[in-house]
Design an enzyme around this catalytic site. Structure first.
Site, PDB file in Angstrom:
ATOM      1  N   HIS A 103       0.817  -1.217   0.000  1.00 17.94           N
ATOM      2  CA  HIS A 103       0.000   0.000   0.000  1.00 17.94           C
ATOM      3  C   HIS A 103       0.851   1.268   0.000  1.00 17.94           C
ATOM      4  O   HIS A 103       0.341   2.355  -0.234  1.00 17.94           O
ATOM      5  CB  HIS A 103      -0.988   0.010   1.179  1.00 17.94           C
ATOM      6  CG  HIS A 103      -0.383   0.279   2.525  1.00 17.94           C
ATOM      7  ND1 HIS A 103      -0.090  -0.719   3.437  1.00 17.94           N
ATOM      8  CD2 HIS A 103      -0.044   1.436   3.137  1.00 17.94           C
ATOM      9  CE1 HIS A 103       0.400  -0.185   4.535  1.00 17.94           C
ATOM     10  NE2 HIS A 103       0.445   1.118   4.379  1.00 17.94           N
ATOM     11  N   ASP A 133      -0.017  -7.506   1.192  1.00 19.44           N
ATOM     12  CA  ASP A 133       0.490  -6.160   1.478  1.00 19.44           C
ATOM     13  C   ASP A 133       2.018  -6.138   1.572  1.00 19.44           C
ATOM     14  O   ASP A 133       2.592  -5.471   2.423  1.00 19.44           O
ATOM     15  CB  ASP A 133      -0.128  -5.594   2.759  1.00 19.44           C
ATOM     16  CG  ASP A 133      -0.066  -4.067   2.806  1.00 19.44           C
ATOM     17  OD1 ASP A 133       0.180  -3.458   1.747  1.00 19.44           O
ATOM     18  OD2 ASP A 133      -0.246  -3.487   3.893  1.00 19.44           O
ATOM     19  N   SER A 209       4.717   2.323   8.186  1.00 14.24           N
ATOM     20  CA  SER A 209       4.375   1.197   7.312  1.00 14.24           C
ATOM     21  C   SER A 209       5.579   0.772   6.480  1.00 14.24           C
ATOM     22  O   SER A 209       6.209   1.591   5.813  1.00 14.24           O
ATOM     23  CB  SER A 209       3.232   1.584   6.377  1.00 14.24           C
ATOM     24  OG  SER A 209       2.041   1.766   7.087  1.00 14.24           O
TER      25      SER A 209
END
Length: 461
Positions: A103, A133, A209
């Site tokens: 993402h 992901d 992230s």
């Protein structure tokens, strides 16, 4: 205070070994805290700046000749929008393989990676998988880079100390500490990931992230991917993708794969609830109940049936379909796994081949051209590979929309729609769609199956 410090500084042994504790041997060790670990690991954690170009929405009058003539030929033309994404990544090899979240970089048109010593590299995604992901990047003209060793994440235990390293809110590289709060978390993480996660209370915030979750030896436990929050900040419930799955992605990227290939089970199942366990005469709810098997499933080939309960994969306990998929994925395609099966009151072990999703029958993927009323529409015949790609139910057959294209989307089509009829003509193969969409008349009526519901789509030309 000294006792608390001694407890906090317990250490784990080296990679792929069973965790154990060690009391610091001197006042000097106590005063160092986590500094040596951070000094070792932080150079391998990078900042990632990604540029994403998204096509703007067209004006509802875009195709109307009157408005084009009145306002000019450029009226209503969708204008692209540039979005900048900020995240983190971890260097996995000295020649520039980096892992991050899908993402963060999956849709990027330009990726810039900055190391802690302020060197900048251009990067490209060489292997990405939205459902997991995970994205593997390759840095251009990189060599002799610092990198993190991957720890066997199956050896991680709840209560271990953990450090999260990343670039939260773009403030610069930051380290937060905590413990491993839980293992085998499934269906609880936000974002694109829908798999199997390690939970930690080390603070993870936007920008973290793709960053590293490490142990007190500086080895990589997992890749930080998401949090549960209502405010947007850390509430102490963060999730990381286990290092064992990252290792399989790295292996496939280094082998030259441009898409991730995971073993296909050809099954759907559900976790063992207390009610199901009682109905099966089990004292403890354990395992995954097989609710459906594809005709080509390797589990069916090995003798498993609907209603069987899978309790272990290669000796590791499984309690959800996502956990079972994870266990098979880290083994890779080409070998086999041993499943522990419970049928009635009998338990045995069954060897199952780890195969790719079959391309049977042939997909016959077809892109409609400008001679049809929906140019750009991509349709395919449904087979296990297509089912896996689009996340479709195992029982589906027929022709599915892979990509509606610009005109198909405007008409109301969606990826995953199964086309059953066009103007009352049955659709069996992708070629049937192409023929039906060539000179269909002034009206088109399509019969679809969408998420288990019958849908009728009508539009005029």
């Amino acid at each position: 205070m000294l006792r608390a410090t001694l407890i906090a500084l317990t250490c784990a042994v080296s990679t792929f070994a069973t965790a154990e504790t060690r009391v610091p041997q001197s006042q000097a060790e106590i005063s160092l805290g986590f500094a040596p670990v951070v000094k070792k690991a932080s150079p391998a954690v990078v900042n990632i700046y990604a540029k994403i170009v998204r096509q703007g929405r067209a004006s509802p009058f875009f195709s109307d000749p009157f408005f084009k003539d009145f306002f000019g030929r450029g009226f209503g033309t969708p204008q692209p929008r540039v979005q900048n994404s900020l995240g983190s990544g971890v260097i996995l090899s000295d020649d520039g393989y980096v892992v991050s979240n899908y993402h963060v970089v999956g849709s990027a048109t330009e990726i810039r990676v900055v190391t802690t010593d302020r060197r900048e590299f251009s990067a490209t995604v060489v292997l990405g998988h939205e459902q997991s992901d995970i994205a593997i990047l390759r840095l251009e003209e990189a060599e002799n880079l610092p990198f993190l060793s991957l720890r066997d994440s199956d050896q991680v235990e709840v209560g271990e100390l953990a450090l999260a390293i990343g670039n939260p809110f773009g403030v610069g590289q930051t380290v937060s500490s905590g413990i491993i709060s839980g293992l085998a978390r499934t269906g609880t993480a936000t974002g694109n990931g829908r798999g199997y996660f390690i939970q930690t209370d080390a603070a993870i915030n936007p920008g973290n992230s793709g960053g590293a979750l490490i142990d007190v030896n500086g080895d990589l436990i997992g890749i930080n991917t998401s949090i549960l929050t209502r405010s947007g900040g850390s509430n102490g419930i963060g999730f990381a993708i286990p290092a064992n799955l990252v290792a399989e992605f790295l292996k496939q990227a280094q082998q030259g794969n441009d898409s991730f290939v995971s073993p296909w089970a050809g099954m759907s199942g559900q976790h063992m609830s207390a009610d199901i366990a009682e109905s099966l005469g089990l004292v403890i709810p354990l395992g995954v109940v097989i609710s459906d098997l594809h005709d080509l499933s390797p589990l069916r080939e090995a003798g498993l049936k609907v209603g069987d309960v899978v309790t272990h994969v290669d000796g590791d306990e499984v309690n959800s379909p996502a956990e079972m998929k994870f266990r098979m994925s880290i083994s890779g395609v080409g070998g086999s796994s041993v499943l522990t099966r419970l049928r009635g009151d009998q338990s045995d072990e069954v060897e199952v081949a780890l195969i790719k999703a079959p391309e049977t029958p042939a997909a016959e993927e077809t892109v409609l051209d400008d001679t049809t009323v929906l140019p750009g529409l991509i349709v395919s015949r449904i087979n296990p590979a297509v089912i896996t790609k689009l996340g479709l139910p195992l029982s589906l057959t027929g022709v599915v929309v892979v990509d509606p294209g610009p005109y198909g989307a405007r008409a109301g089509l969606r990826p995953g729609d199964v086309i059953e009829t066009i103007n009352a003509v049955d659709i069996q193969r992708p070629g049937d769609v192409e023929r039906a969409m060539t000179n269909p008349g002034r009206r088109v009526q399509m019969g679809l199956q969408r998420e288990g519901r019958s849908v009728s789509l009508r539009f005029r030309l």
